[in-house]
Every structure is written in structure tokens, then in C-alpha cells.
Design an enzyme around this catalytic site. Structure first.
Site, mmCIF file in Angstrom:
data_model
loop_
_atom_site.group_PDB
_atom_site.id
_atom_site.type_symbol
_atom_site.label_atom_id
_atom_site.label_comp_id
_atom_site.label_asym_id
_atom_site.label_seq_id
_atom_site.Cartn_x
_atom_site.Cartn_y
_atom_site.Cartn_z
ATOM 1 N N SER A 102 0.823 -1.196 0.000
ATOM 2 C CA SER A 102 0.000 0.000 0.000
ATOM 3 C C SER A 102 0.867 1.261 0.000
ATOM 4 O O SER A 102 1.742 1.423 -0.843
ATOM 5 C CB SER A 102 -0.940 -0.052 1.203
ATOM 6 O OG SER A 102 -1.917 0.953 1.133
ATOM 7 N N HIS A 125 -2.232 -1.005 -4.772
ATOM 8 C CA HIS A 125 -3.684 -1.100 -4.975
ATOM 9 C C HIS A 125 -4.282 0.295 -5.013
ATOM 10 O O HIS A 125 -3.627 1.298 -4.748
ATOM 11 C CB HIS A 125 -4.328 -1.948 -3.873
ATOM 12 C CG HIS A 125 -4.274 -1.315 -2.518
ATOM 13 N ND1 HIS A 125 -5.155 -1.629 -1.510
ATOM 14 C CD2 HIS A 125 -3.451 -0.364 -1.994
ATOM 15 C CE1 HIS A 125 -4.876 -0.904 -0.431
ATOM 16 N NE2 HIS A 125 -3.841 -0.148 -0.695
#
Length: 665
Positions: A102, A125
């Protein structure tokens, strides 16, 4: 926007009671520092402001070792940290010790280099968050997430060189990559040996990542067991490190098998291929089922094959832009400031020649991308490289300092068969035609000069490594030198005729023969007397009883005689005469001096007189009149790149002896 909406993160923020900060810093000497980001970014009451403050407190350091083992964290805290590190003057080496997921993966992009063990992972993501509020609040929140994604994508693209569309697709899929995959895609630069253990991460985020590889989850989190009060003893003989290595190798084999499966269909199912590779649970059998299902959607009883894809609206903007940018960089065309492809490397051009035409390259390493750029049907890259190479080849040919073109005759042949030339004395004088009498056909002599073409050429390779290393010299310097070599080859053939004195095909007598051709002056020197005698020999040449009246136009000399020849021919008076005696130079400017170093190799005292350019002396013929080298390319089998062929089809032969005189000392 409500206060609830403003509190966002890439994953739901679940507060956990902890006593330590998610980062720590320590100076190591006066010029180096170690920074560890080993937990959720921006939580536990420690903000990016504190991180930046501690970073500034390190002083004027020159190198930072940034260690990351983090599941991600707050978007805005992470962006602040990314910017602080990106614009810090110190060089930064990033070590992904376990996972950079992330927002932690964005921070990792500041590294140069980024080093990852083979069994470490990186995950990217789309921004994700939980928010509350009314409909307006939620619309504002969705817009904010879109803007945030637009901030993250350039960070990944700048590091990897991947197109923004490719990055966006990987974000949408929640893509997990091990160290090997990260290096191949450009997210990391160096692969380190697999680690035996990773620091545990006590974070709820680990549970929320649905696609996280189970082996990584097990290494980062404490084992989940309902009988925690009485754990079972480990089985004897189980090697945890060995199991991890086995899993990684299985994933590599799986990825290669999936690439082979989808490779049969080009880029038609690239999105499905990327999804299958990113999912570690997708086996080859499952991928086949998904592929067959997708193929079934594209086929109907009335539509047996899909229509070809047309790249409408874009024309050849990509190909023309890349071609112009490379031509300008090579110095062959002026720079166009509005060209978006300026300043890019050859590797970036290769990638864009595929991605701008809709071909995904996310699963390919740089060598494969360059290879596809040369060979894929949607790419113009091979033709662009050919154009640049040919431009360099022609420049080398045209700038080559060869002299044969100044005085030889230029001809053309339509094939490689032996051709015949009539020569200077091919016809006698015209016959008188009395009033009312018939004209008679003239016939040429059976003794005609012959000439035939031959092919001369070389191969060189533009390797994929040269493109990856941005080595423009393979497209400019090498072809330019081959262009010069091609012209030098023809020059070698021309001057070899003068120095080796071959037999003429018309009479089987040497080109220079004092008895039968009367075109050899012996005991000659570079002076007025010898030049005048040689000139007279050429002027007296006949065809039968008809005088040909040939005038010398060039004096071909070895370079050692160049100064003397220029002085003798260009002086207004004869050497040794009183300047006021009124004795003029009879050979002043009667011919142009051409100095040729190949003549020095044969004799430094022999020189030649040649008739005007275009006369039947020595002919240089080219296939169909194309007097420049030809270039072609093909995907190499013996070289890891593209093989380029340079050839010239030329024939050189003496046509007639009467326009040449040899002067021998």
C-alpha cells in the site's frame, strides 16, 4: 465535507494500542543514517510531521539506508513522507526487509536503488477508505480518492517506466509481487538472497488484504491457533526456509506457464493474463478454464472470429513522434519542442511503441519488452530504428573522403549478368551517303568490354542490451562507419585496376601497354616535359584512322607528389625560368590534381592522366542506378537483438584504355 470524510486511509484504520513509534531513525557516523519504517504509517499518534522533524534533525547527511517492513497506512501522511524523502539531498537506498504494501510501496519508490530479497513482497492497490456522511459527503469523498490515485500513479511510473494505464490496471487488481517480479517490472533494482525470517507486524491490515500470499502472511503475523494456551510442538525435519524457497520457485514456474498459455493469443487477453499471474492461487488449469470462458464470450454462431482492432483517432502519432524524437537526438532533424517523446530513452520509446497501441507489457521484463517492440505487429519500433540507421549509413557514404567519383564513369545495370560496353572507339567515322543512295547499318566491333555486378556487405547487431542501456551509437556511429566502409570498398576496386594493370576484356592486353596501347610514358617525372608528353599520347589515340582527340582532365598522383603536381600545373611560369622572362607554363591548369593514398601503396613515383568524367575509362556501375548502400533488418537468431545487413551492389571494370595514360619513373 464532514469531519468523518476527512479522516481517510488506504485501509480502514483500526486503532491498536502500541507503545512504540512506527518509525525510528539513527545517524551512523557524520554522513550516513539508518531509517526503519516497521509498522503502520501515520498511526499510534505519531504523524509525518514528527518523521520530517526527525529527518531534518539528522543534519547534512549524504546517504540514507531506508528499511521498510510495513503494511501501509495513511495516504496523506505517506505522501508527506514520500515528498520529504524525494527532495532530500541525500542518496537513498531502500531495503524492503519483508513487505512494502500500500502506501509503504509508494515510499519505497524514492530509492535508487531499491533492494528486495527474493521472498519479500510489494503490493500496490487503489486508494481505499471507510467514510460516513450524507450523499454529498460520499460524492466528495469518492472524488478525493480519485485525485489521490492520480497522485500515486506518477510515483510508480517514474520509477518503473511503465505507462500510467498499466499502473492503473495493477492498482485495480491489488497486485502482489515478490522480489523477482519487482525487479523484472522495474519496481526494484536489485535482488538480494531470500531472508530466513521477517519482523512480525501486529496489524489488522494484514487480515484485510485478501490477496496476500499465505506464506507471507504466516511470516509476518503470529500463528492463529485456537489452542493458543497449548501450542503443538513443531514437526521434526520441517525446514521453514526450504518451504519458502519451494513456494517462490513454484510461483515462478506458474507465472512462466501462464505466460506461455496466454502468449499464443498475443495481447488479446492481456487483462486476464495479468489477473491470473497476480493471483497466486490461480493454477494453470484454472487459468485455462477462465481463458476458454472468455474465448466463448467472443464467439457466436454468426461471428466465428473477432473483428480486427483498428487504432482510430490516433493515426500514427506515436510512431511519428518517436521517430522525430530519435532523429532530433541523433542530430538529423531539428528538435520539435512540442514533441511529447523528447527526452525519453530508447527503452522508454520501445515500451511506448507497444503500450500506446494497446499492448500490455506489465508481465514482461525489459529484454522481452525490447524484443516485442521490434517484432510485434502493432509496433513501429523496428522501422523507426531502420530509418535512423539508414540515415546514418547515408551520411557516412556521402561524407566518405573518396576520390573515385570525381573522374570515373557512373553506370547502371539491371541484373547480375555480364554486360557489354562499346568503348571510346566502338564506331568508325561516318560514311558518305550519295544523293539517292541507301544508308547502311553500322556494326560494332566484336571486341567489347565486359562488366558485371557483385554484392559486398556486412552484418551488425543492434542488441537489446544496447537499447536498454540507451546506447544511441549503435544507431548512428556504427551505420555511419559502415557507410564509409561501403564507399571505401568501391574505391578499393577502382584504384586496384590502376595499380594491378589487369588485362582488358576487349583484347586480352594489359590496360597499360606501351607497345599495343601506346599509353605508358617511361622515365617520367612530375614536370612540364613529362606532363606534355603524356598529354600528347592521349591526344594521338585513334579508332582505326579516326583521331579520338581525347583531352586529359585529371592527373591522379600519390599523396607524396601532391604538392609538386599542384605547383607544376598551377604555376604561371616554368620552374627555373626568370619570372620576368615571359616564359609561360604550357600545362598550366590543363588538368585537376587528385591525390589518392592508395597509389602511394603501389608506387610513390607513378602517376596517371585520365580523361574527363563520364568518358570510357573505368566504369562504376550500380544495380538499377542505386548508388547508395542498402540496409535491411531481421530479428536475430545468432544475436540477442536485431541483425542489420548493409550491402552495396556494384561492378567496377576498365572500359577503354585510350582515356588513360600511365607515367612511370
Amino acid at each position: 465535507m464532514t469531519e468523518k470524510v476527512k479522516q481517510i486511509s488506504q485501509r480502514q484504520a483500526t486503532q491498536v494500542k502500541k507503545t512504540e513509534s512506527w518509525f525510528r531513525m539513527a545517524a551512523r557516523g557524520e554522513t550516513e543514517a539508518e531509517i526503519y519504517i516497521y509498522d503502520e504509517i501515520g498511526f499510534q499518534g505519531v504523524s509525518a510531521k514528527q518523521f520530517i522533524s526527525d529527518l531534518q534533525a539528522l543534519g547534512e547527511i549524504k546517504h540514507i539506508n531506508l528499511h521498510i517492513n510495513s503494511p501501509g497506512g495513511s495516504i496523506f501522511e505517506g505522501i508527506a513522507i514520500f515528498n520529504a524523502l524525494k527532495y532530500h539531498p541525500a542518496a537513498i537506498t531502500v531495503h524492503v526487509d519483508g513487505v512494502a504494501a500500500s502506501m509503504a510501496s509508494v515510499i519505497a519508490m524514492v530509492g535508487n536503488p531499491v533492494i528486495m530479497p527474493a521472498n519479500s513482497f510489494m503490493m500496490i492497490h487503489k486508494p481505499w477508505a471507510v467514510a460516513g456522511g450524507d450523499a454529498d459527503d460520499m460524492r466528495d469523498f469518492a472524488e478525493l480518492l480519485d485525485k489521490t490515485e492520480a497522485v500515486l500513479i506518477p510515483a510508480y511510473a517514474a520509477k518503473t517506466g511503465l505507462a500510467h494505464e498499466v499502473i492503473a490496471g495493477m492498482l485495480k487488481e491489488e497486485t502482489w509481487m515478490d522480489g523477482t517480479q519487482c525487479v523484472s517490472l522495474g519496481f526494484a533494482d536489485q535482488l538480494a538472497p531470500a531472508v530466513q525470517a521477517m519482523a512480525r507486524i501486529d496489524s489488522k491490515r494484514i487480515e484485510e488484504y485478501e490477496k496476500m500470499p499465505e506464506n507471507l502472511r504466516n511470516m509476518l503475523t503470529p500463528p492463529q491457533n485456537s489452542l493458543t494456551h497449548d501450542p503443538a510442538p513443531p514437526q521434526a525435519g520441517v525446514n521453514e526456509a526450504g518451504l519458502r524457497e519451494q513456494f517462490i520457485e513454484e510461483q515462478r514456474v506458474r507465472a512462466r506457464a501462464l505466460s506461455d498459455l496466454f502468449g499464443m493469443f498475443g495481447d488479446k487477453y492481456s487483462a486476464l493474463q495479468a489477473a491470473c499471474i497476480a493471483d497466486p492461487t490461480c493454477t494453470l488449469e484454472l487459468a485455462r478454464e477462465k481463458l476458454l470462458k472468455q474465448m466463448g464470450k467472443d464467439s457466436t454462431p454468426s461471428n466465428k472470429s473477432a473483428a480486427p482492432h483498428i487504432y482510430a483517432g490516433n493515426g500514427n502519432f506515436t510512431g511519428d513522434g518517436i521517430r522525430q524524437a530519435i532523429m532530433a537526438r541523433a542530430g538529423y532533424e531539428p528538435l520539435q519542442p512540442d514533441n511529447p517523446y523528447n527526452g525519453m530513452t530508447l527503452r522508454e520509446h520501445a515500451r511506448l511503441s507497444l503500450t500506446e497501441r494497446g499492448f500490455g507489457v506489465a508481465s514482461y521484463n525489459p529484454v522481452q519488452i525490447v524484443g516485442l517492440a521490434f517484432t510485434h505487429s502493432t509496433s513501429d519500433y523496428g522501422n523507426i530504428m531502420l530509418d535512423v540507421s539508414y540515415k546514418s549509413l547515408l551520411q557516412g557514404w556521402e561524407e566518405a573522403p573518396e576520390t573515385f567519383g570525381e573522374w570515373t564513369k557512373k553506370g547502371q545495370l539491371s541484373d547480375f549478368k555480364i554486360a557489354h560496353r562499346v568503348g571510346l572507339g566502338g564506331f568508325p567515322s561516318l560514311r558518305q551517303v550519295r544523293e539517292g543512295a541507301e544508308y547502311k547499318y553500322v556494326t560494332t566491333s566484336d571486341k567489347q568490354a565486359t562488366i558485371a555486378l557483385a554484392t559486398y556487405g556486412e552484418l551488425f547487431s543492434i542488441t537489446r542490451q544496447a537499447i536498454i542501456n540507451d546506447d544511441l551509437s549503435m544507431l548512428t556511429d556504427v551505420p555511419m562507419k559502415l557507410g564509409r566502409a561501403a564507399k571505401a570498398t568501391v574505391a578499393d576496386l577502382v584504384y586496384a585496376i590502376l595499380t594491378t594493370n589487369p588485362n582488358l576484356s576487349t583484347d586480352n592486353v594489359p590496360l597499360f601497354d606501351s607497345a599495343r596501347h601506346a599509353n605508358v610514358l617511361k622515365a617520367a617525372a612530375m614536370d612540364v616535359a613529362s606532363l606534355d608528353k603524356a598529354r600528347q599520347m592521349m591526344r594521338r589515340q585513334k579508332e582505326g584512322e579516326r583521331h579520338l582527340n581525347i583531352r586529359p582532365a585529371f592527373v591522379l598522383v600519390p599523396t607524396v607528389m601532391e604538392s609538386t603536381a599542384s605547383q607544376v600545373i598551377r604555376s604561371t611560369s616554368v620552374k627555373g625560368a626568370d619570372i620576368n622572362a615571359g616564359i609561360i607554363n604550357p600545362v598550366q591548369n590543363f588538368a585537376t590534381v587528385i591525390a589518392e593514398p592508395r597509389l602511394d601503396d603501389a608506387s610513390q613515383s607513378t602517376f596517371y592522366l585520365a580523361a574527363a568524367k563520364g568518358s570510357d575509362t573505368i566504369e562504376v556501375a550500380y544495380l538499377n542506378g542505386v548508388d547508395t548502400p542498402f540496409i535491411d533488418q531481421t530479428e536475430g537468431f545468432t544475436a540477442d537483438g536485431v541483425t542489420t545487413k548493409v550491402r552495396i551492389d556494384a561492378g567496377v571494370a576498365p572500359i577503354d584504355y585510350r582515356g588513360l595514360v600511365q607515367c612511370v619513373a
